[in-house]
Design an enzyme around this catalytic site. Structure first.
Site, PDB file in Angstrom:
ATOM      1  N   THR A 104       0.851  -1.185   0.000  1.00  0.00           N
ATOM      2  CA  THR A 104       0.000   0.000   0.000  1.00  0.00           C
ATOM      3  C   THR A 104       0.887   1.235   0.000  1.00  0.00           C
ATOM      4  O   THR A 104       2.033   1.192   0.447  1.00  0.00           O
ATOM      5  CB  THR A 104      -0.953   0.027   1.208  1.00  0.00           C
ATOM      6  OG1 THR A 104      -1.830   1.158   1.094  1.00  0.00           O
ATOM      7  CG2 THR A 104      -0.198   0.136   2.518  1.00  0.00           C
ATOM      8  N   LYS A 161      -2.842   3.599   6.695  1.00  0.00           N
ATOM      9  CA  LYS A 161      -2.981   2.146   6.834  1.00  0.00           C
ATOM     10  C   LYS A 161      -1.700   1.538   7.389  1.00  0.00           C
ATOM     11  O   LYS A 161      -1.744   0.668   8.269  1.00  0.00           O
ATOM     12  CB  LYS A 161      -3.305   1.496   5.483  1.00  0.00           C
ATOM     13  CG  LYS A 161      -4.713   1.716   5.003  1.00  0.00           C
ATOM     14  CD  LYS A 161      -4.921   0.959   3.705  1.00  0.00           C
ATOM     15  CE  LYS A 161      -6.316   1.156   3.145  1.00  0.00           C
ATOM     16  NZ  LYS A 161      -6.508   0.378   1.908  1.00  0.00           N
ATOM     17  N   ASP A 199      -7.717  -4.711   0.963  1.00  0.00           N
ATOM     18  CA  ASP A 199      -8.707  -3.860   0.317  1.00  0.00           C
ATOM     19  C   ASP A 199      -9.859  -3.793   1.290  1.00  0.00           C
ATOM     20  O   ASP A 199     -10.109  -4.747   2.043  1.00  0.00           O
ATOM     21  CB  ASP A 199      -9.154  -4.398  -1.042  1.00  0.00           C
ATOM     22  CG  ASP A 199      -9.786  -3.294  -1.895  1.00  0.00           C
ATOM     23  OD1 ASP A 199      -9.211  -2.183  -1.945  1.00  0.00           O
ATOM     24  OD2 ASP A 199     -10.854  -3.528  -2.487  1.00  0.00           O
ATOM     25  N   ASP A 223     -13.927   7.659   8.891  1.00  0.00           N
ATOM     26  CA  ASP A 223     -13.894   7.549  10.350  1.00  0.00           C
ATOM     27  C   ASP A 223     -14.737   8.611  11.068  1.00  0.00           C
ATOM     28  O   ASP A 223     -15.393   8.289  12.052  1.00  0.00           O
ATOM     29  CB  ASP A 223     -12.457   7.586  10.870  1.00  0.00           C
ATOM     30  CG  ASP A 223     -11.696   6.304  10.564  1.00  0.00           C
ATOM     31  OD1 ASP A 223     -12.312   5.324  10.079  1.00  0.00           O
ATOM     32  OD2 ASP A 223     -10.471   6.280  10.807  1.00  0.00           O
ATOM     33  N   LYS A 269      -9.720   2.388  18.215  1.00  0.00           N
ATOM     34  CA  LYS A 269     -10.061   1.940  16.860  1.00  0.00           C
ATOM     35  C   LYS A 269      -9.342   0.638  16.530  1.00  0.00           C
ATOM     36  O   LYS A 269      -9.926  -0.262  15.916  1.00  0.00           O
ATOM     37  CB  LYS A 269      -9.708   3.019  15.834  1.00  0.00           C
ATOM     38  CG  LYS A 269     -10.057   2.603  14.414  1.00  0.00           C
ATOM     39  CD  LYS A 269      -9.637   3.633  13.389  1.00  0.00           C
ATOM     40  CE  LYS A 269      -9.881   3.090  11.996  1.00  0.00           C
ATOM     41  NZ  LYS A 269      -9.394   3.959  10.951  1.00  0.00           N
ATOM     42  N   HIS A 276     -12.328  -3.035  11.318  1.00  0.00           N
ATOM     43  CA  HIS A 276     -12.317  -4.125  10.354  1.00  0.00           C
ATOM     44  C   HIS A 276     -10.890  -4.522   9.998  1.00  0.00           C
ATOM     45  O   HIS A 276     -10.556  -5.704   9.962  1.00  0.00           O
ATOM     46  CB  HIS A 276     -13.090  -3.705   9.103  1.00  0.00           C
ATOM     47  CG  HIS A 276     -12.624  -2.418   8.490  1.00  0.00           C
ATOM     48  ND1 HIS A 276     -12.523  -1.238   9.209  1.00  0.00           N
ATOM     49  CD2 HIS A 276     -12.222  -2.116   7.250  1.00  0.00           C
ATOM     50  CE1 HIS A 276     -12.079  -0.278   8.412  1.00  0.00           C
ATOM     51  NE2 HIS A 276     -11.886  -0.785   7.216  1.00  0.00           N
TER      52      HIS A 276
END
Length: 192
Positions: A8, A13, A69, A151, A171, A176
């Protein structure tokens, strides 16, 4: 220390995943392995795009790697933005994407949504996928300055604050991506 490339260019991230890994692995960025290519994301699905990006890096740079992804799926919008999450408003601008989504949600009572992330790990000649999902709802306006993307408008189930208000430590226990990363870390730990 073992190293893996995270396929990425998203600094947010990389920060989230490095934080979740807690120093167990050295994470190499695309820049650190010399990859300046735009990674392909043309499959039309979150799992497919994750696999396509990881496969591209593994094949072109001969390195163990993982790619993710993810997408936001809103029930009242038939799963939109889904695979188009990053460019929902036609641009990668987070504020514009949030405003576009909130505009589409005006007057809609059902605000149920979920973030879905799929990580594909390619290690040697083996491929593995890990999925994380966090259920929640869309706020009526942006709140908080933490995190990135959607967010400030996503309220995870069991909370009253958005991811933008909760902070990275919280978080990373709920998100996820954190759930998918936990599966990745557990898998890697079991590999010895």
């Amino acid at each position: 220390m073992k190293s893996l490339c995270f396929a990425t260019n998203n600094a947010h991230k990389i920060e989230e995943v490095a934080h979740a890994l807690g120093g167990a692995f050295q994470i190499l960025t695309l820049a650190e392995i010399g990859c300046t290519d735009e990674l392909p994301e043309t499959t039309g699905t979150i799992p497919g795009n994750s696999r396509q990006k990881a496969r591209y890096v593994a094949d072109h740079f001969q390195i163990d790697c993982f790619a993710d992804d993810s997408g936001l799926e809103v029930d009242a919008l038939n799963g939109e933005p889904g695979v188009d999450t990053a460019y929902y408003s036609g641009t990668r601008d987070h504020a514009k994407n949030n405003a576009f989504l909130l505009q589409k949600m005006e007057g809609i009572a059902n605000r149920r949504a979920r973030f879905r992330a799929v990580i594909t790990l390619i290690k040697g000649d083996k491929e593995h996928q890990f999925e994380g999902i966090v259920e929640g709802q869309i706020a009526t306006e942006p709140r908080g300055t933490g995190g990135f993307g959607y967010d400030p408008i996503f309220i995870p189930e069991g909370h009253e604050q958005t991811f933008g208000e909760l902070g990275l430590d919280v978080k990373n226990t709920l998100s996820h991506r954190a759930k998918a990363v936990q599966q990745l870390v557990q898998f890697l730990g079991n590999q010895g």
